[in-house]
Scaffold this active site. Sequence first.
Site, PDB file in Angstrom:
ATOM      1  N   ARG A  78      76.707  34.140  59.794  1.00  0.00           N
ATOM      2  CA  ARG A  78      75.579  33.770  58.937  1.00  0.00           C
ATOM      3  C   ARG A  78      76.021  33.615  57.496  1.00  0.00           C
ATOM      4  O   ARG A  78      75.603  32.725  56.775  1.00  0.00           O
ATOM      5  CB  ARG A  78      74.483  34.845  59.031  1.00  0.00           C
ATOM      6  CG  ARG A  78      73.811  34.871  60.387  1.00  0.00           C
ATOM      7  CD  ARG A  78      72.711  35.900  60.396  1.00  0.00           C
ATOM      8  NE  ARG A  78      73.184  37.245  60.677  1.00  0.00           N
ATOM      9  CZ  ARG A  78      72.591  38.353  60.243  1.00  0.00           C
ATOM     10  NH1 ARG A  78      71.546  38.270  59.463  1.00  0.00           N
ATOM     11  NH2 ARG A  78      73.060  39.534  60.584  1.00  0.00           N
ATOM     12  N   SER A 102      67.809  36.824  56.102  1.00  0.00           N
ATOM     13  CA  SER A 102      68.523  37.042  57.357  1.00  0.00           C
ATOM     14  C   SER A 102      69.421  35.863  57.740  1.00  0.00           C
ATOM     15  O   SER A 102      70.542  36.048  58.174  1.00  0.00           O
ATOM     16  CB  SER A 102      67.522  37.256  58.493  1.00  0.00           C
ATOM     17  OG  SER A 102      67.425  38.599  58.835  1.00  0.00           O
ATOM     18  N   GLU A 142      56.985  27.978  61.085  1.00  0.00           N
ATOM     19  CA  GLU A 142      58.111  27.245  61.669  1.00  0.00           C
ATOM     20  C   GLU A 142      57.729  25.824  62.042  1.00  0.00           C
ATOM     21  O   GLU A 142      58.516  24.882  61.882  1.00  0.00           O
ATOM     22  CB  GLU A 142      58.630  27.978  62.912  1.00  0.00           C
ATOM     23  CG  GLU A 142      59.188  29.374  62.623  1.00  0.00           C
ATOM     24  CD  GLU A 142      58.121  30.437  62.458  1.00  0.00           C
ATOM     25  OE1 GLU A 142      56.929  30.151  62.751  1.00  0.00           O
ATOM     26  OE2 GLU A 142      58.446  31.560  62.039  1.00  0.00           O
ATOM     27  N   PHE A 156      62.366  31.191  67.130  1.00  0.00           N
ATOM     28  CA  PHE A 156      61.260  30.524  66.422  1.00  0.00           C
ATOM     29  C   PHE A 156      61.592  29.054  66.140  1.00  0.00           C
ATOM     30  O   PHE A 156      60.720  28.186  66.238  1.00  0.00           O
ATOM     31  CB  PHE A 156      60.938  31.261  65.124  1.00  0.00           C
ATOM     32  CG  PHE A 156      60.733  32.739  65.336  1.00  0.00           C
ATOM     33  CD1 PHE A 156      59.836  33.204  66.289  1.00  0.00           C
ATOM     34  CD2 PHE A 156      61.456  33.679  64.606  1.00  0.00           C
ATOM     35  CE1 PHE A 156      59.657  34.565  66.505  1.00  0.00           C
ATOM     36  CE2 PHE A 156      61.279  35.041  64.818  1.00  0.00           C
ATOM     37  CZ  PHE A 156      60.384  35.491  65.768  1.00  0.00           C
ATOM     38  N   HIS A 201      70.648  34.312  65.200  1.00  0.00           N
ATOM     39  CA  HIS A 201      70.054  35.250  66.166  1.00  0.00           C
ATOM     40  C   HIS A 201      69.818  34.627  67.540  1.00  0.00           C
ATOM     41  O   HIS A 201      68.779  34.822  68.158  1.00  0.00           O
ATOM     42  CB  HIS A 201      68.757  35.843  65.616  1.00  0.00           C
ATOM     43  CG  HIS A 201      68.968  36.744  64.418  1.00  0.00           C
ATOM     44  ND1 HIS A 201      69.460  36.266  63.220  1.00  0.00           N
ATOM     45  CD2 HIS A 201      68.754  38.058  64.240  1.00  0.00           C
ATOM     46  CE1 HIS A 201      69.549  37.252  62.352  1.00  0.00           C
ATOM     47  NE2 HIS A 201      69.134  38.360  62.945  1.00  0.00           N
ATOM     48  N   ASP A 251      65.647  44.408  68.335  1.00  0.00           N
ATOM     49  CA  ASP A 251      64.331  43.763  68.273  1.00  0.00           C
ATOM     50  C   ASP A 251      63.761  43.465  69.660  1.00  0.00           C
ATOM     51  O   ASP A 251      62.550  43.343  69.822  1.00  0.00           O
ATOM     52  CB  ASP A 251      64.395  42.469  67.448  1.00  0.00           C
ATOM     53  CG  ASP A 251      64.226  42.736  65.958  1.00  0.00           C
ATOM     54  OD1 ASP A 251      63.846  43.867  65.593  1.00  0.00           O
ATOM     55  OD2 ASP A 251      64.483  41.823  65.162  1.00  0.00           O
ATOM     56  N   ARG A 302      73.795  36.814  65.654  1.00  0.00           N
ATOM     57  CA  ARG A 302      73.478  37.758  64.595  1.00  0.00           C
ATOM     58  C   ARG A 302      74.696  38.554  64.137  1.00  0.00           C
ATOM     59  O   ARG A 302      74.883  38.797  62.953  1.00  0.00           O
ATOM     60  CB  ARG A 302      72.421  38.738  65.115  1.00  0.00           C
ATOM     61  CG  ARG A 302      72.119  39.841  64.134  1.00  0.00           C
ATOM     62  CD  ARG A 302      71.188  40.884  64.725  1.00  0.00           C
ATOM     63  NE  ARG A 302      71.126  42.042  63.849  1.00  0.00           N
ATOM     64  CZ  ARG A 302      70.963  43.295  64.266  1.00  0.00           C
ATOM     65  NH1 ARG A 302      70.839  43.541  65.548  1.00  0.00           N
ATOM     66  NH2 ARG A 302      70.926  44.281  63.417  1.00  0.00           N
TER      67      ARG A 302
HETATM   68  C1  LIG Z   1      56.818  33.495  64.463  1.00  0.00           C
HETATM   69  C2  LIG Z   1      57.657  34.465  63.722  1.00  0.00           C
HETATM   70  N1  LIG Z   1      58.420  34.036  62.701  1.00  0.00           N
HETATM   71  C3  LIG Z   1      59.204  34.906  62.029  1.00  0.00           C
HETATM   72  C4  LIG Z   1      59.248  36.224  62.375  1.00  0.00           C
HETATM   73  C5  LIG Z   1      60.165  37.186  61.628  1.00  0.00           C
HETATM   74  N2  LIG Z   1      59.386  38.143  60.851  1.00  0.00           N
HETATM   75  C6  LIG Z   1      59.124  39.385  61.304  1.00  0.00           C
HETATM   76  S1  LIG Z   1      58.130  40.249  60.278  1.00  0.00           S
HETATM   77  C7  LIG Z   1      58.062  38.969  59.165  1.00  0.00           C
HETATM   78  C8  LIG Z   1      57.256  39.090  57.921  1.00  0.00           C
HETATM   79  C9  LIG Z   1      55.862  39.525  58.226  1.00  0.00           C
HETATM   80  O1  LIG Z   1      55.137  39.767  57.076  1.00  0.00           O
HETATM   81  P1  LIG Z   1      53.680  40.362  57.169  1.00  0.00           P
HETATM   82  O2  LIG Z   1      52.924  39.613  58.215  1.00  0.00           O
HETATM   83  O3  LIG Z   1      53.108  40.365  55.824  1.00  0.00           O
HETATM   84  O4  LIG Z   1      53.930  41.806  57.746  1.00  0.00           O
HETATM   85  P2  LIG Z   1      53.887  43.234  57.011  1.00  0.00           P
HETATM   86  O5  LIG Z   1      53.942  43.013  55.538  1.00  0.00           O
HETATM   87  O6  LIG Z   1      52.603  43.843  57.425  1.00  0.00           O
HETATM   88  O7  LIG Z   1      55.060  43.979  57.533  1.00  0.00           O
HETATM   89  C10 LIG Z   1      58.825  37.890  59.628  1.00  0.00           C
HETATM   90  C11 LIG Z   1      59.004  36.624  58.904  1.00  0.00           C
HETATM   91  C12 LIG Z   1      58.452  36.629  63.466  1.00  0.00           C
HETATM   92  N3  LIG Z   1      58.466  37.896  63.915  1.00  0.00           N
HETATM   93  N4  LIG Z   1      57.668  35.744  64.106  1.00  0.00           N
END
Ligand SMILES: Cc1ncc(C[n+]2csc(CCOP(=O)(O)OP(=O)(O)O)c2C)c(N)n1
Lengths: 281, 315
Positions: B9, B36, B57, B82, B108, B116, B166
Amino acid sequence: MSSIDPEKVKELKRIANDIRVWSIKMIYRAQSGHPGGALSAADILAVLYFHEMRVDPKNPEWPDRDRFVLSKGHASAAYYAALAMRGFFPEEDLLTFRDVNSYLQGHPSLMVPGVDMCTGSLGQGLSAGIGMALAGKMDKKDYRVYVLLGDGEIEEGNVWEAAMTAATRKLDNLVAIVDRNKIQLDDFTDRMVELDPLEEKWRGFGWRVISINGHDVTQIIRALDEARKTKGRPTVIIAHTVKGKGVSYMENTAKYHGKPPQNEEEYERALKELEEERRKI
Amino acid sequence: MNWEYESPRKAYGETLIELGKEREDIVVMDADLSTSTKTAMFGKEFPDRFFNVGLQEQNMMGIAAGLARSGKIVFASSFAVFATGRAYDQVRQSIAYPKLNVKIVATHGGVTVGEDGASHQMIEDLGLMSGLPNMRVIAPLDSNEVRRVIRFVAKEDGPFYVRLTRTALPNLTSGEDEFEFGKGRVMRDGSDATIIALGIEVSYSLLAAEILKKEGYDIRVINMSTIKPIDKDIIVKAAKDTGAIMTVEDHNIYNGLGSRVAEVLVENYPIRMHRHGMKDRFGRSGKWNVLLEHYGMDDKGIAKEMLGFLKEVKK
Ligand SMILES: Cc1ncc(C[n+]2csc(CCOP(=O)(O)OP(=O)(O)O)c2C)c(N)n1
Ligand SMILES: [Mg+2]
């Protein structure tokens, strides 16, 4: 407004504190997980599982149970802690979180007793909640459906497809809760996508909107009461929260979105701060 | 073995910065995973040419198409699950069909995502992307190759899917090597059987070959970074020379490397082959190396699988 027993409030606060402590322990032991969004959601989970929801830990698949979908699946540590404390499975199993031989998968999975939906890919949980709410109406059951979303998560288009459909179908047995901690993975939400005026957006989509402080258990209880009384449309609770709530160095930063405490010292400090918080309850 | 490990990465992020300095028309996109995927490195250097669209996405792929249609060279990144799963139809309709200049570089890939768990472990992406007309698919085996591949796709017109993993990977090729698109490469010669592998599984296959040597077998190991278009000649030659082929991939054995190799063999030189990898099941949580062991996809597991296969073939 009916008064809420102050002892009950204290108990829920203690439970939320326990959820936070477990989350930190689980994530630190696994050296993997998402503390920020687990800590921000702890109070909401405490009220749902220890006050609001009708569930039977002895019978997790009970057809009349209230449903919960953790659409922001990465807060799994807090979710599993709530489920274990509620009696769905032994608390000691929590310390196998994310291990190869454990059923406690990194993101919520139907392998885990009490979990109603597999999640982790963000933006899909509200749709599943609609399906459950529709089935409840079809089967003339009075169970309710709760879906917890992240504020970054609601940038996904799928969420707004679901929002339109839930209102169209007048799903008053469905409650969405948005954990509005203002931070997603990379950055603050408003530096990435402008979500505000968030309340107006949901209202425009046909929802009853209630804005609260998502760390105030009394406000959470009252909002859920209001939702139950609302007929003919779904309710969304915008829960204003702090990402990383309860651990000072995790608060209000994206840094601990998906990272455990970085060393023994940080770990001890997190537990100490949560312990101090508990003494104040 | 004395291998040097490097994050693919990070190699991706560094190469993007180099390309950004060389060309004005390169733009980079992400969907809230830039820290990431390492596209954030480009974003810091070139904020005006970096579009982190948030958790979107599908929207990202559509915007990428519009940018490409307007003359930009677009790199669009997210996790493999994604980028290819969530946004599949946008990739199909708006990128592959109009053959636009979008390079989907996903990190990943595979079960080695680790803790995960199944929701994030993409084991179908090579199939999804290979099935698209106009899409070319590459899974580099090390970080040196990542650099070459990113440079290559930047200068070739049209859509590409590049799959990264990853974890850090051992550098099995040198920084000086050329990238030969559409060509496999013999990493270790042998005459008793052949392992064809890609990505992270190439190094484990080389280690497995050492174990099998002690068992008296001389194993050829081929790296197949380009899975579409696949190198027919190197597969047929291996079939003729060694008489038995096993594929190894951090991917479902359906629709990935194993399926592509099987197609080549059946149409050209049918011999017994065996597909190893994720055997049509979802992964689970665990440390990435523990998972490789769990699914028999580490060196010992690969060697064991090959021994079982050889026993059958050489009967
Ligand atoms: C469709 C999708 N895209 C990207 C991710 C990677 N991802 C995991 S958590 C996150 C951020 C989430 O932020 P938020 O919804 O505000 O959650 P919180 O602040 O409550 O942790 C991302 C981009 C994912 N899990 N699913
Ligand atoms: Mg958030």
